[in-house]
Design a protein around this motif. Sequence first.
Motif, PDB file in Angstrom:
ATOM      1  N   TYR A 151       0.850  -1.194   0.000  1.00  0.00           N
ATOM      2  CA  TYR A 151       0.000   0.000   0.000  1.00  0.00           C
ATOM      3  C   TYR A 151       0.883   1.241   0.000  1.00  0.00           C
ATOM      4  O   TYR A 151       1.829   1.345   0.796  1.00  0.00           O
ATOM      5  CB  TYR A 151      -0.920   0.019   1.221  1.00  0.00           C
ATOM      6  CG  TYR A 151      -1.868   1.203   1.239  1.00  0.00           C
ATOM      7  CD1 TYR A 151      -2.931   1.262   0.337  1.00  0.00           C
ATOM      8  CD2 TYR A 151      -1.688   2.254   2.129  1.00  0.00           C
ATOM      9  CE1 TYR A 151      -3.795   2.349   0.337  1.00  0.00           C
ATOM     10  CE2 TYR A 151      -2.549   3.341   2.129  1.00  0.00           C
ATOM     11  CZ  TYR A 151      -3.604   3.383   1.228  1.00  0.00           C
ATOM     12  OH  TYR A 151      -4.457   4.467   1.225  1.00  0.00           O
ATOM     13  N   ASN A 152       0.593   2.156  -0.910  1.00  0.00           N
ATOM     14  CA  ASN A 152       1.314   3.430  -1.011  1.00  0.00           C
ATOM     15  C   ASN A 152       2.830   3.243  -1.110  1.00  0.00           C
ATOM     16  O   ASN A 152       3.612   3.928  -0.443  1.00  0.00           O
ATOM     17  CB  ASN A 152       0.977   4.337   0.174  1.00  0.00           C
ATOM     18  CG  ASN A 152      -0.319   5.101  -0.044  1.00  0.00           C
ATOM     19  OD1 ASN A 152      -0.876   5.085  -1.133  1.00  0.00           O
ATOM     20  ND2 ASN A 152      -0.803   5.759   0.993  1.00  0.00           N
ATOM     21  N   GLY A 153       3.247   2.277  -1.913  1.00  0.00           N
ATOM     22  CA  GLY A 153       4.666   2.094  -2.168  1.00  0.00           C
ATOM     23  C   GLY A 153       5.428   1.292  -1.131  1.00  0.00           C
ATOM     24  O   GLY A 153       6.629   1.082  -1.274  1.00  0.00           O
ATOM     25  N   SER A 154       4.775   0.854  -0.078  1.00  0.00           N
ATOM     26  CA  SER A 154       5.436   0.022   0.929  1.00  0.00           C
ATOM     27  C   SER A 154       4.628  -1.256   1.126  1.00  0.00           C
ATOM     28  O   SER A 154       3.488  -1.376   0.649  1.00  0.00           O
ATOM     29  CB  SER A 154       5.568   0.770   2.261  1.00  0.00           C
ATOM     30  OG  SER A 154       4.291   1.102   2.772  1.00  0.00           O
ATOM     31  N   VAL A 155       5.217  -2.227   1.826  1.00  0.00           N
ATOM     32  CA  VAL A 155       4.556  -3.500   2.077  1.00  0.00           C
ATOM     33  C   VAL A 155       4.404  -3.682   3.584  1.00  0.00           C
ATOM     34  O   VAL A 155       5.398  -3.707   4.316  1.00  0.00           O
ATOM     35  CB  VAL A 155       5.356  -4.676   1.476  1.00  0.00           C
ATOM     36  CG1 VAL A 155       4.667  -6.002   1.799  1.00  0.00           C
ATOM     37  CG2 VAL A 155       5.499  -4.514  -0.038  1.00  0.00           C
TER      38      VAL A 155
END
Length: 308
Positions: A151-155
């Motif tokens: 989500y939003n470039g992170s995990v």
Amino acid sequence: MSPLPAHQCVELQGLPYLVPAPPGPPTGVTAVQSGPTSVSVSWSAPTSGGPVSRYDVYYMANGVPSTGGGSTNSTSYVLTNLQVGVQYNISVIAVGIYIPSCGSMVPAALALGPVTGLQALNNTFTTITLTWQPPPVPNEVIIMYLVTCPYNGSVNTYNTTTPLVTITGLVPMTTYTFSVIGYTISGPGTPEQVQTSTAAIPNVTGVVVSAINTATVRVSWLAVPLPPDGILTGYTVYYRSLPNTSKRQSGGYTSQTFPPTTTSGDITNLNPNDVYQFSVVVMVTIMGQLYSGEVDPSLAVSPTTIPG
């Protein structure tokens, strides 16, 4: 007794006999997992040597010879009752009329299968609960499950030892893709995914508009139940005039907000004989932020003419 050399002429019961050459080794041997505890082995016939009467399939488990395997006249064989976490070395031997070939060996290992029945239950504005069943026939103890969600470039990652987890702190009305992987002492299994969304702001239903006088209507609606992580802040009535016989142009929405404890409100200062469209949305506070339902003309009540 040592094997006879290829094409050696020997005497059998006093008569000369030419011993056929052994077949060459099978080629292109592959082993692919075909089930939770099975491996499908396939190969091509030898390209050299004598004729083949059958193929023998053997395997070693973690370097130890096994009594499993079998024989076949085809160029494929399925090994069953294998175990996750064991390193197998599979050999295929072409057997001639008298003499077997050299074996062709291929390594194989069973991966833990995916979890089953993965689904989301009881989604709220900020939480999603996932549940699933363990992988079938794991042959080992599941030591943990890893749940991931980009989500939003992170995990984001979550660990659990049971097939149930509730993810909190999510964003309302947002779609997430979750991946669940079972782990044994031998390592990870195959991931399984599910896509689900946090709860949306519910629509207001049961809207009724009643004329009070030539400039006032009463709008009523049904109370909206909310998930426990949402605070009902109020109801907002949106209304606008529509084109009518006097050629009045449709205007933008005007709004009026009513307290959360009420299910009706009066709209005043309307123009007699004008046609109005009404829509009611709920106002909800979630984690300190105010959200409202969408003003959807298709969900508005039928236009109402204010009697003159």
